[in-house]
Design a protein around this motif. Structure first.
Motif, mmCIF file in Angstrom:
data_model
loop_
_atom_site.group_PDB
_atom_site.id
_atom_site.type_symbol
_atom_site.label_atom_id
_atom_site.label_comp_id
_atom_site.label_asym_id
_atom_site.label_seq_id
_atom_site.Cartn_x
_atom_site.Cartn_y
_atom_site.Cartn_z
ATOM 1 N N UNK A 195 0.828 -1.217 0.000
ATOM 2 C CA UNK A 195 0.000 0.000 0.000
ATOM 3 C C UNK A 195 0.857 1.260 0.000
ATOM 4 N N UNK A 196 2.106 1.126 -0.412
ATOM 5 C CA UNK A 196 2.954 2.296 -0.566
ATOM 6 C C UNK A 196 3.919 2.560 0.560
ATOM 7 N N UNK A 197 3.779 1.870 1.696
ATOM 8 C CA UNK A 197 4.717 2.074 2.785
ATOM 9 C C UNK A 197 4.190 3.019 3.841
ATOM 10 N N UNK A 198 4.895 4.120 4.058
ATOM 11 C CA UNK A 198 4.539 5.054 5.122
ATOM 12 C C UNK A 198 3.532 6.078 4.605
ATOM 13 N N UNK A 199 2.332 5.605 4.317
ATOM 14 C CA UNK A 199 1.297 6.466 3.780
ATOM 15 C C UNK A 199 0.905 6.043 2.377
ATOM 16 N N UNK A 200 -0.378 6.173 2.051
ATOM 17 C CA UNK A 200 -0.845 5.791 0.723
ATOM 18 C C UNK A 200 -0.260 6.707 -0.346
ATOM 19 N N UNK A 201 0.054 6.170 -1.509
ATOM 20 C CA UNK A 201 0.581 7.024 -2.583
ATOM 21 C C UNK A 201 -0.483 8.001 -3.079
ATOM 22 N N UNK A 202 -0.069 9.231 -3.292
ATOM 23 C CA UNK A 202 -0.968 10.251 -3.850
ATOM 24 C C UNK A 202 -0.822 10.198 -5.361
ATOM 25 N N UNK A 203 -1.511 9.248 -5.963
ATOM 26 C CA UNK A 203 -1.334 8.966 -7.375
ATOM 27 C C UNK A 203 -2.671 9.128 -8.088
ATOM 28 N N UNK A 204 -2.777 10.053 -9.015
ATOM 29 C CA UNK A 204 -4.070 10.274 -9.686
ATOM 30 C C UNK A 204 -4.546 9.064 -10.474
ATOM 31 N N UNK A 205 -3.623 8.236 -10.951
ATOM 32 C CA UNK A 205 -4.033 7.038 -11.691
ATOM 33 C C UNK A 205 -4.825 6.095 -10.789
ATOM 34 N N UNK A 206 -4.318 5.906 -9.576
ATOM 35 C CA UNK A 206 -4.994 5.016 -8.626
ATOM 36 C C UNK A 206 -6.342 5.592 -8.228
ATOM 37 N N UNK A 207 -6.347 6.891 -7.951
ATOM 38 C CA UNK A 207 -7.601 7.544 -7.559
ATOM 39 C C UNK A 207 -8.653 7.447 -8.652
ATOM 40 N N UNK A 208 -8.214 7.579 -9.896
ATOM 41 C CA UNK A 208 -9.157 7.529 -11.032
ATOM 42 C C UNK A 208 -9.773 6.142 -11.159
ATOM 43 N N UNK A 209 -8.949 5.103 -11.071
ATOM 44 C CA UNK A 209 -9.471 3.739 -11.165
ATOM 45 C C UNK A 209 -10.397 3.440 -9.993
ATOM 46 N N UNK A 210 -10.014 3.885 -8.792
ATOM 47 C CA UNK A 210 -10.845 3.654 -7.617
ATOM 48 C C UNK A 210 -12.214 4.299 -7.777
ATOM 49 N N UNK A 211 -12.231 5.526 -8.273
ATOM 50 C CA UNK A 211 -13.504 6.220 -8.455
ATOM 51 C C UNK A 211 -14.370 5.498 -9.489
ATOM 52 N N UNK A 212 -13.748 5.058 -10.578
ATOM 53 C CA UNK A 212 -14.501 4.385 -11.635
ATOM 54 C C UNK A 212 -15.115 3.075 -11.144
ATOM 55 N N UNK A 213 -14.387 2.370 -10.259
ATOM 56 C CA UNK A 213 -14.849 1.070 -9.793
ATOM 57 C C UNK A 213 -15.674 1.156 -8.511
ATOM 58 N N UNK A 214 -15.790 2.347 -7.951
ATOM 59 C CA UNK A 214 -16.510 2.478 -6.690
ATOM 60 C C UNK A 214 -15.795 1.797 -5.543
ATOM 61 N N UNK A 215 -14.470 1.844 -5.579
ATOM 62 C CA UNK A 215 -13.638 1.197 -4.568
ATOM 63 C C UNK A 215 -12.751 2.240 -3.895
#
Length: 275
Positions: free
Chosen positions: A205-225
């Motif tokens: 999960x990125x280590x010391x804090x979740x990565x602030x990555x727009x790619x991950x955020x975009x996929x999460x939003x699209x999948x409702x996750x």
């Protein structure tokens, strides 16, 4: 073996397990035990730990022993790093001659007669060294022959070090740093997939804090996750050899993480995450 499981030597385990590094951060022993038991209820039959996982008077190995997990639960541990009681992190390496003692310590703390999987971890928290690991791995290989260890793995290693270890004894798992937003260890992952070795990244999960990555955020939003669910599901979708061992001391975070088992990512989703 199915898409959701992996055959680790002579044991078949689910690919989404539980890492115990953060477990000692629970408010107390009862809270930690509740998280651990709930992880098993949710399907985690692979628990990753180490004797140097301790904090505030709680130690992961002790908590796992007290939970009285059945023999069907695969418990993996690692040896090599040295951590004094007051050190925030491991600060060195135990001498080669002390590795047997570290294995025996894990046996005592976990209350087991045999360790399912033991990783040799050379080096500290920085980039892997290029030093030979042969002498130290030979110690663990001898303990495997004695029956104290079922299977061997290596952690925080380079490809030449993996090759070196495999010339000494079978290696069933590699534990290196990796998450799908920073896929820097793809060559190692490819070798593991090719040769049937489990790739079990720490810090999925990125280590010391979740990565602030727009790619991950975009996929999460699209999948409702959630972002953690996408990171974990993305790892599992990236390679059939990839296992995930997210850790937490929070019941809510545990429920969130384990929910990733039911999230199915497409090849396009994975390409978006890693591209």
């Amino acid at each position: 073996m199915t898409n959701d499981t992996w055959t680790l030597g002579d044991r078949t385990i689910r690919r989404l397990g539980f890492g115990a590094m953060r477990l000692p951060l629970a408010p107390d022993r009862d809270a930690a035990a509740g998280v651990l038991r709930r992880a098993v209820e949710l399907g985690a039959d692979h628990i990753d730990t180490a004797a140097f996982y301790f904090m505030n008077g709680l130690a992961a190995n002790d908590l796992i022993r007290d939970a009285a997990l059945g023999p069907e639960i695969t418990v993996a541990t690692k040896v090599g790093p040295a951590r004094a009681p007051d050190d925030p992190f491991p600060s060195g390496q135990v001498p080669t001659g002390a590795l047997r003692g570290e294995v025996e310590r894990n046996l005592r703390e976990l209350g087991r007669d045999r360790l399912d999987l033991v990783y040799l971890r050379p080096g500290g928290i920085d980039a892997p060294t290029e030093d030979s690991i042969a002498e130290r791995f030979e110690v663990l290989a001898a303990l495997r022959e004695e029956g104290l260890i079922r299977h061997l793995g290596v952690s925080h290693v380079t490809l030449p070090q993996l090759d070196e270890a495999r010339r000494i004894a079978p290696v069933v798992a590699v534990q290196n740093r990796f998450d799908v937003s920073q896929p820097a260890d793809t060559a190692m992952l490819a070798v593991c997939e090719r040769d049937g070795i489990a790739y079990v990244p720490y810090f999925p999960l990125g280590g010391f804090g979740l990565p602030d990555d727009p790619r991950v955020a975009k996929v999460a939003e699209r999948l409702g996750a959630t972002v953690p669910q996408v990171l974990l599901a993305g790892l599992l979708a990236l390679s059939p050899a990839a296992l995930a061992i997210p850790g937490t001391s929070s019941r809510a975070h545990l429920e969130e993480n384990m929910g990733a088992a039911g999230l199915r990512l497409t090849g396009a989703d994975v390409a978006e995450l890693t591209g």
